[in-house]
Design a protein around this motif. Structure first.
Motif, PDB file in Angstrom:
ATOM      1  N   PRO A  36       0.844  -1.195   0.000  1.00  0.00           N
ATOM      2  CA  PRO A  36       0.000   0.000   0.000  1.00  0.00           C
ATOM      3  C   PRO A  36       0.888   1.258   0.000  1.00  0.00           C
ATOM      4  O   PRO A  36       1.949   1.263   0.616  1.00  0.00           O
ATOM      5  N   ALA A  37       0.457   2.267  -0.728  1.00  0.00           N
ATOM      6  CA  ALA A  37       1.170   3.551  -0.909  1.00  0.00           C
ATOM      7  C   ALA A  37       2.180   3.506  -2.045  1.00  0.00           C
ATOM      8  O   ALA A  37       2.715   4.550  -2.446  1.00  0.00           O
ATOM      9  N   ASP A  38       2.473   2.323  -2.593  1.00  0.00           N
ATOM     10  CA  ASP A  38       3.294   2.274  -3.814  1.00  0.00           C
ATOM     11  C   ASP A  38       2.488   2.884  -4.958  1.00  0.00           C
ATOM     12  O   ASP A  38       1.268   2.699  -5.022  1.00  0.00           O
ATOM     13  N   ARG A  39       3.203   3.599  -5.842  1.00  0.00           N
ATOM     14  CA  ARG A  39       2.520   4.215  -6.993  1.00  0.00           C
ATOM     15  C   ARG A  39       3.015   3.561  -8.275  1.00  0.00           C
ATOM     16  O   ARG A  39       4.205   3.633  -8.590  1.00  0.00           O
ATOM     17  N   ILE A  40       2.112   2.903  -9.006  1.00  0.00           N
ATOM     18  CA  ILE A  40       2.501   2.299 -10.283  1.00  0.00           C
ATOM     19  C   ILE A  40       2.439   3.406 -11.334  1.00  0.00           C
ATOM     20  O   ILE A  40       1.373   3.960 -11.605  1.00  0.00           O
ATOM     21  N   VAL A  41       3.600   3.746 -11.890  1.00  0.00           N
ATOM     22  CA  VAL A  41       3.698   4.891 -12.783  1.00  0.00           C
ATOM     23  C   VAL A  41       3.597   4.471 -14.247  1.00  0.00           C
ATOM     24  O   VAL A  41       3.001   5.169 -15.057  1.00  0.00           O
ATOM     25  N   LYS A  42       4.204   3.317 -14.588  1.00  0.00           N
ATOM     26  CA  LYS A  42       4.163   2.835 -15.974  1.00  0.00           C
ATOM     27  C   LYS A  42       3.895   1.332 -15.998  1.00  0.00           C
ATOM     28  O   LYS A  42       4.327   0.604 -15.097  1.00  0.00           O
ATOM     29  N   PHE A  66       6.318  -3.344 -14.465  1.00  0.00           N
ATOM     30  CA  PHE A  66       5.771  -2.182 -13.756  1.00  0.00           C
ATOM     31  C   PHE A  66       6.918  -1.258 -13.369  1.00  0.00           C
ATOM     32  O   PHE A  66       7.944  -1.714 -12.861  1.00  0.00           O
ATOM     33  N   GLN A  67       6.722   0.048 -13.582  1.00  0.00           N
ATOM     34  CA  GLN A  67       7.630   1.016 -12.960  1.00  0.00           C
ATOM     35  C   GLN A  67       6.891   1.548 -11.738  1.00  0.00           C
ATOM     36  O   GLN A  67       5.764   2.062 -11.863  1.00  0.00           O
ATOM     37  N   VAL A  68       7.524   1.372 -10.569  1.00  0.00           N
ATOM     38  CA  VAL A  68       6.829   1.683  -9.312  1.00  0.00           C
ATOM     39  C   VAL A  68       7.619   2.711  -8.508  1.00  0.00           C
ATOM     40  O   VAL A  68       8.832   2.576  -8.325  1.00  0.00           O
ATOM     41  N   LYS A  69       6.919   3.752  -8.054  1.00  0.00           N
ATOM     42  CA  LYS A  69       7.526   4.736  -7.139  1.00  0.00           C
ATOM     43  C   LYS A  69       7.190   4.317  -5.725  1.00  0.00           C
ATOM     44  O   LYS A  69       6.008   4.204  -5.362  1.00  0.00           O
ATOM     45  N   LYS A  70       8.209   4.085  -4.929  1.00  0.00           N
ATOM     46  CA  LYS A  70       7.994   3.715  -3.530  1.00  0.00           C
ATOM     47  C   LYS A  70       7.778   4.987  -2.700  1.00  0.00           C
ATOM     48  O   LYS A  70       8.212   6.070  -3.111  1.00  0.00           O
ATOM     49  N   PRO A  71       7.135   4.865  -1.543  1.00  0.00           N
ATOM     50  CA  PRO A  71       6.872   6.077  -0.737  1.00  0.00           C
ATOM     51  C   PRO A  71       8.145   6.841  -0.359  1.00  0.00           C
ATOM     52  O   PRO A  71       8.110   8.050  -0.151  1.00  0.00           O
ATOM     53  N   GLY A  73      10.516   7.543  -2.329  1.00  0.00           N
ATOM     54  CA  GLY A  73      11.014   8.252  -3.510  1.00  0.00           C
ATOM     55  C   GLY A  73      11.772   7.362  -4.475  1.00  0.00           C
ATOM     56  O   GLY A  73      12.051   7.743  -5.614  1.00  0.00           O
ATOM     57  N   GLN A  74      12.122   6.158  -4.022  1.00  0.00           N
ATOM     58  CA  GLN A  74      12.872   5.228  -4.873  1.00  0.00           C
ATOM     59  C   GLN A  74      11.981   4.728  -6.019  1.00  0.00           C
ATOM     60  O   GLN A  74      10.782   4.488  -5.819  1.00  0.00           O
ATOM     61  N   THR A  75      12.576   4.572  -7.227  1.00  0.00           N
ATOM     62  CA  THR A  75      11.818   4.005  -8.356  1.00  0.00           C
ATOM     63  C   THR A  75      12.353   2.609  -8.654  1.00  0.00           C
ATOM     64  O   THR A  75      13.573   2.425  -8.773  1.00  0.00           O
ATOM     65  N   VAL A  76      11.454   1.631  -8.752  1.00  0.00           N
ATOM     66  CA  VAL A  76      11.907   0.264  -9.054  1.00  0.00           C
ATOM     67  C   VAL A  76      11.166  -0.261 -10.282  1.00  0.00           C
ATOM     68  O   VAL A  76      10.030   0.139 -10.549  1.00  0.00           O
ATOM     69  N   GLU A  77      11.860  -1.113 -11.033  1.00  0.00           N
ATOM     70  CA  GLU A  77      11.230  -1.780 -12.189  1.00  0.00           C
ATOM     71  C   GLU A  77      10.948  -3.216 -11.759  1.00  0.00           C
ATOM     72  O   GLU A  77      11.829  -3.888 -11.223  1.00  0.00           O
ATOM     73  N   ILE A  78       9.749  -3.688 -11.991  1.00  0.00           N
ATOM     74  CA  ILE A  78       9.410  -5.075 -11.634  1.00  0.00           C
ATOM     75  C   ILE A  78       8.946  -5.792 -12.896  1.00  0.00           C
ATOM     76  O   ILE A  78       7.945  -5.392 -13.499  1.00  0.00           O
ATOM     77  N   GLU A  79       9.683  -6.812 -13.270  1.00  0.00           N
ATOM     78  CA  GLU A  79       9.309  -7.607 -14.459  1.00  0.00           C
ATOM     79  C   GLU A  79       8.789  -8.950 -13.994  1.00  0.00           C
ATOM     80  O   GLU A  79       9.394  -9.588 -13.123  1.00  0.00           O
ATOM     81  N   PHE A  80       7.692  -9.395 -14.556  1.00  0.00           N
ATOM     82  CA  PHE A  80       7.174 -10.711 -14.143  1.00  0.00           C
ATOM     83  C   PHE A  80       6.235 -11.279 -15.203  1.00  0.00           C
ATOM     84  O   PHE A  80       5.762 -10.551 -16.085  1.00  0.00           O
ATOM     85  N   ASP A  81       6.011 -12.578 -15.108  1.00  0.00           N
ATOM     86  CA  ASP A  81       5.033 -13.258 -15.974  1.00  0.00           C
ATOM     87  C   ASP A  81       3.858 -13.664 -15.103  1.00  0.00           C
ATOM     88  O   ASP A  81       4.016 -13.908 -13.910  1.00  0.00           O
ATOM     89  N   ARG A  82       2.729 -13.749 -15.727  1.00  0.00           N
ATOM     90  CA  ARG A  82       1.563 -14.270 -14.995  1.00  0.00           C
ATOM     91  C   ARG A  82       0.706 -15.051 -15.978  1.00  0.00           C
ATOM     92  O   ARG A  82       0.843 -14.901 -17.204  1.00  0.00           O
ATOM     93  N   ASP A  83      -0.185 -15.891 -15.418  1.00  0.00           N
ATOM     94  CA  ASP A  83      -1.138 -16.581 -16.293  1.00  0.00           C
ATOM     95  C   ASP A  83      -2.104 -15.540 -16.815  1.00  0.00           C
ATOM     96  O   ASP A  83      -2.358 -14.520 -16.147  1.00  0.00           O
ATOM     97  N   GLU A  84      -2.658 -15.807 -17.995  1.00  0.00           N
ATOM     98  CA  GLU A  84      -3.572 -14.838 -18.585  1.00  0.00           C
ATOM     99  C   GLU A  84      -4.709 -14.548 -17.605  1.00  0.00           C
ATOM    100  O   GLU A  84      -5.314 -15.461 -17.056  1.00  0.00           O
ATOM    101  N   ASP A  85      -4.964 -13.263 -17.390  1.00  0.00           N
ATOM    102  CA  ASP A  85      -6.046 -12.794 -16.520  1.00  0.00           C
ATOM    103  C   ASP A  85      -5.900 -13.215 -15.050  1.00  0.00           C
ATOM    104  O   ASP A  85      -6.864 -13.160 -14.286  1.00  0.00           O
TER     105      ASP A  85
END
Ligand code: SF4
Length: 477
Positions: A36-42, A66-71, A73-85
């Protein structure tokens, strides 16, 4: 005079991205260490403006970044696979509504007492909320970006306050110039892109009634089935609406309107196969006329605009009295989009105050008071009297006068905390119910700012909030 009277029609300035408010335990989101409070930017390199963008950009994608801004101020990139839907288990902040740039003659903001809480003066008009919750917009200040967004993201259906297809009349009602009031190109563009529209006419005597109304309904019906339905609801004026250009709706006006629109409805049923133009329940009640049958309403396309609610309720009640169970109701075309439940960050007041104890379904003999608005009270009373006679219950229906807004406001949805509390010494029985619709959907407060807890403290018996479905369920045996 009004806080937002000249608010420009711009989206509220804010940082890009959508803020997470909850992460479900054991979900993909938790595995990705989203909080909670993470901001998904891209998402996959594309900027996210809000929850709808997030949903659009993740839909059907199995490889995501996902490009995520943490509360911090840090920006992290998260790459992942998931099952469809596969559900990510994320809940998001509410959409901040865009404001309108109109000065409608009958705007509800002009009907507020001056000391009403600031949020009652917010003139929201937002195509995203129209898609998610069925809120009406006038489209008169919609931007090119928003038009493109409706089409690209298939934000269909949209709910449009048309009021009149006669341009002069529409401009007059909206308080804007004709070029802004003219939405004919926009409507055509949306219809050509197969976006479905539901229209609304707020009927103002001596302004958009009579021949103007007939033209409006015919013009809109010409676009059926892309324009799916039109609701005609009467203007409701509080005691604070003192604009001399507005005329109050009278029983005679309602009878005249019913006669006029009935002719058109017959014609539409013949040519289109559906009623298409629906009058608000209030018009029938004020006229002292019979509410049309269920067939008239089809799948209740405008039920949340107060069109067909009474028929839906009385039919369910008939079934309850006949069979002891009224819950098998005709499925209404509830206009709230299924995805509307997702971007919420607070529990609804109804959910927070579930009616679980004193009025458990199945209790045969109930002794309590049902509070509702003056308009619905006689209809509810008639049904409850039959229920009492059949079950031996002692339920009393009480009509609550709306002293906060006054004027001809008599619907349950505009009752305030102080109106309800004014009834506290008249309550009979072991409990009292109030209409859920009196409570803000995302916060347990009433229109006058009173909290639900404050209200409960002022009654000597338990208070429960129920909607008409909840009431039927409560009385089912
Ligand atoms: S009625 Fe709606 S569109 Fe008109 S001014 Fe008020 S908020 Fe804006």
């Amino acid at each position: 005079m009004y806080e937002f009277a000249v608010t420009p029609a711009v989206t509220q300035l804010r940082r890009p991205g959508v803020i997470i408010t909850e992460v479900t335990s054991g979900s993909v989101g938790e595995e990705l260490e989203l909080c909670p409070a993470d901001r998904i930017v891209k998402v996959n390199g594309r900027t996210v403006r809000d929850y709808l963008d997030f949903r659009f950009q993740t839909a059907g994608e199995t490889e995501l970044t996902f490009q995520v801004k943490k509360p911090d101020g840090q920006t992290v990139e998260i790459e992942f696979d998931r099952d469809e839907d596969e559900d990510l288990g994320l809940m998001f902040e509410q959409i901040i509504p865009r404001q309108c740039a109109n000065e409608c003659l009958f705007c509800f903001c002009k009907g507020n007492p001056e000391d009403a809480r600031p949020s009652l003066f917010v003139r929201d008009e937002d195509i995203r909320l129209s898609f998610l919750y069925g809120n009406y917009t006038t489209l008169s200040s919609i931007t090119e970006d928003e038009m493109k967004r409706i089409i690209e993201q298939r934000l269909s259906p949209q709910y449009v306050s048309v009021h009149a297809t006669d341009l002069k009349t529409r401009a007059y009602l909206l308080g804007v110039d004709e070029s802004r009031a003219d939405i004919s190109d926009k409507l055509e563009r949306l219809l050509a892109a197969d976006i479905e529209l539901h229209a609304q006419v707020v009927l103002c005597p001596e302004i958009n009634d009579g021949a103007i109304l007939e033209k409006t309904l015919r013009d809109l019906a010409a676009h059926y089935p892309k324009v799916v339905s039109t609701a005609v609801v009467p203007v409701a004026l509080t005691r604070y609406n003192t604009d001399e250009r507005l005329t109050r709706v009278t029983p005679e006006f309602c009878r005249r309107t019913i006669r006029q629109v009935e002719k058109l409805q017959k014609e539409f049923r013949k040519t289109l196969g559906v009623t298409f133009a629906f009058l608000g329940d209030e018009i029938y009640i004020k006229a002292g006329a019979e509410i049309p049958s269920r067939r008239h309403y089809g799948n209740y396309p405008q039920i949340e605009d107060g069109v067909g609610m009474v028929r839906s309720f009385t039919n369910a009640f008939e079934r309850l009295v006949r069979t002891g169970n009224g819950s098998d109701r005709v499925p209404a075309n509830v206009r709230t989009h299924t995805s509307a439940m997702l971007p919420t960050n607070s529990k609804s007041s109804a959910a927070a105050s579930k009616n679980t104890v004193a009025i458990a379904p199945g209790s045969d003999r109930l002794h309590g008071t049902l509070l509702t608005g003056e308009m619905f009270a006689p209809i509810l009373r008639e049904q409850i009297d039959r229920y009492n006679a059949q079950t031996g219950s002692r339920l009393t229906v009480m009509a609550v006068p709306n002293t906060y807004f006054g004027g001809d406001v008599s619907v349950a949805g505009l009752l305030t905390g102080q109106d309800l509390v004014a009834m506290k010494d008249k309550i009979v029985g072991d409990f009292v119910t109030i209409p859920t619709v009196t409570i803000k959907s995302d916060e347990p407060i009433f229109l006058d700012g009173m909290t639900y807890d404050d209200l409960k403290r002022q009654f000597s018996v338990p208070v429960y909030d129920v909607d008409t479905d909840g009431l039927i369920e409560m009385l089912s045996r």
